[in-house]
Design an enzyme around this catalytic site. Structure first.
Site: not given
Ligand SMILES: *[C@@H]1O[C@H](CO)[C@@H](O)[C@H](O)[C@H]1NC(C)=O
Length: 335
Positions: A112, A116, A141-143, A129-131, A114, A207
């Site tokens: 994935e 967001e 998670g690498r947010e 947010q990127t991930n 992302d 969330w």
């Protein structure tokens, strides 16, 4: 216009022409495709509306459903972009996502990438947010989170993902905001299987805003996100034959291949001003930073002053789980 002698007049016309063509080239040389050429509706019935020119769609969220679309093809690497205008006003709990995933095909070991967008209460800005996930690495998670230098609900802005074998770059209006370099130690956590491109809007009440403190308020519905300038430029992979068909016919200079030195300077200055969270500095989640993190003490100090954030955790389908069937009841309206 009357010119007594050629010089300055010629220069004026010339520079005007250059300016105009310069700004136009930037916009039009991206290979923009129509919705029907590249995408199908994923869910949301008539909450997906296509404009009559076929190049602009809007996705809305109301008390019945969110909505979303997905690329017809799977891609192994490429450049993916959309101009997006987010819903205005009270948007707490609302999530707009622009992302790549193969969660439909690889249930246990999906990849994935992302973008967001997390809505907010009135008067407070959207956050981005990127991930990334690779091969099912949902436990890591690498947010990263950022604020923006503009109000993304005022106008269209371009959000892009460049994905190659060696790096992933997230761009906002052609400014790289994050560069993930593939390192050996990341191993399979770096996305490496073909993915589809998705755009969705959904209720992330649990969330999205202050960890679920502010929920979606349907008094303000419908929430509408608009999409235009859709770019899918990469190697489409036939899911049966697994053979890549690369779109290399357009060697357009508007398609980035990596960050230039000038862009890297802009990226550093963006991150210094607008990054509000990085997994690399979250000692509550990761007692030791993940291997690829390059720790910058100034950044660490600055990010300490922000509250810890909460995450959705393994939201593979970004709202789609409520609506598994694909439909194509896109309503068409004229602009
Ligand atoms: C990806 O995950 C699958 C299933 O968990 C595993 O069998 C495979 O070895 C992994 N791939 C890599 C490159 O680690």
């Amino acid at each position: 216009m009357e010119c007594s002698y050629l010089g300055p007049c010629f220069l004026l016309i010339c520079s005007l022409a250059l300016f105009v063509s310069g700004s136009q080239t930037q916009r039009t040389s991206l290979p923009i495709i129509s919705f029907d050429e590249g995408y199908t509706q994923l869910f949301g019935d008539d909450n997906l509306v296509m404009y009559r020119d076929g190049k602009r769609v809007h996705l809305s969220l109301d008390e019945r459903t969110g909505s979303g679309f997905v690329s017809q093809d799977l891609y192994l690497h490429g450049y993916f972009s959309a101009s997006i205008k987010l819903p205005a006003d009270y948007t707490a709990g609302v999530v707009v996502a622009f992302y790549m995933s193969n969660g439909d095909i690889f249930e246990k070991n999906h990849d994935e990438i992302d973008f967001e967008f997390l809505g907010n209460i009135r008067g407070k800005d959207w956050r981005i947010q990127t991930n990334i996930y690779g091969n099912g690495s949902t436990s890591a998670g690498r947010e990263e989170r950022y604020s923006l230098w503009f109000d993304p609900s005022d106008d269209f802005h371009q959000y892009s993902i460049l994905w190659t074998n060696s790096q992933i770059i997230f761009y906002v209006d052609n400014i790289p905001i994050r560069e993930v370099k593939r390192t050996e130690s990341m191993g399979a956590d770096f996305p490496s299987k073909p993915m589809s491109l998705y755009a969705t809007i959904w209720d992330g009440s649990d969330w999205a805003t202050n960890g679920g403190k502010y929920r979606v308020n349907y008094k303000y519905a419908p929430y509408v996100a608009e999409f235009s300038d859709l770019v899918l430029h990469g190697c489409a992979v036939d899911p049966v034959e697994q053979l890549p068909r690369c779109d290399n016919t357009d060697s357009s200079q508007a398609i980035p291949t990596g960050a230039t030195p000038v862009q890297r300077i802009k990226m550093e200055s963006f991150r210094a001003k607008f990054m509000t969270y990085s997994y690399c500095y979250d000692r509550v989640r990761y007692r030791a930073p993940l291997s690829e993190c390059v720790i910058n003490t100034k950044e660490a100090d600055r990010l300490k002053s922000y509250d810890p954030v909460t995450f959705g955790g393994g939201r593979r389908h970004h709202g789609k789980r409520h609506h598994r069937s694909r439909s194509s009841h896109a309503e068409v309206i004229s602009i």
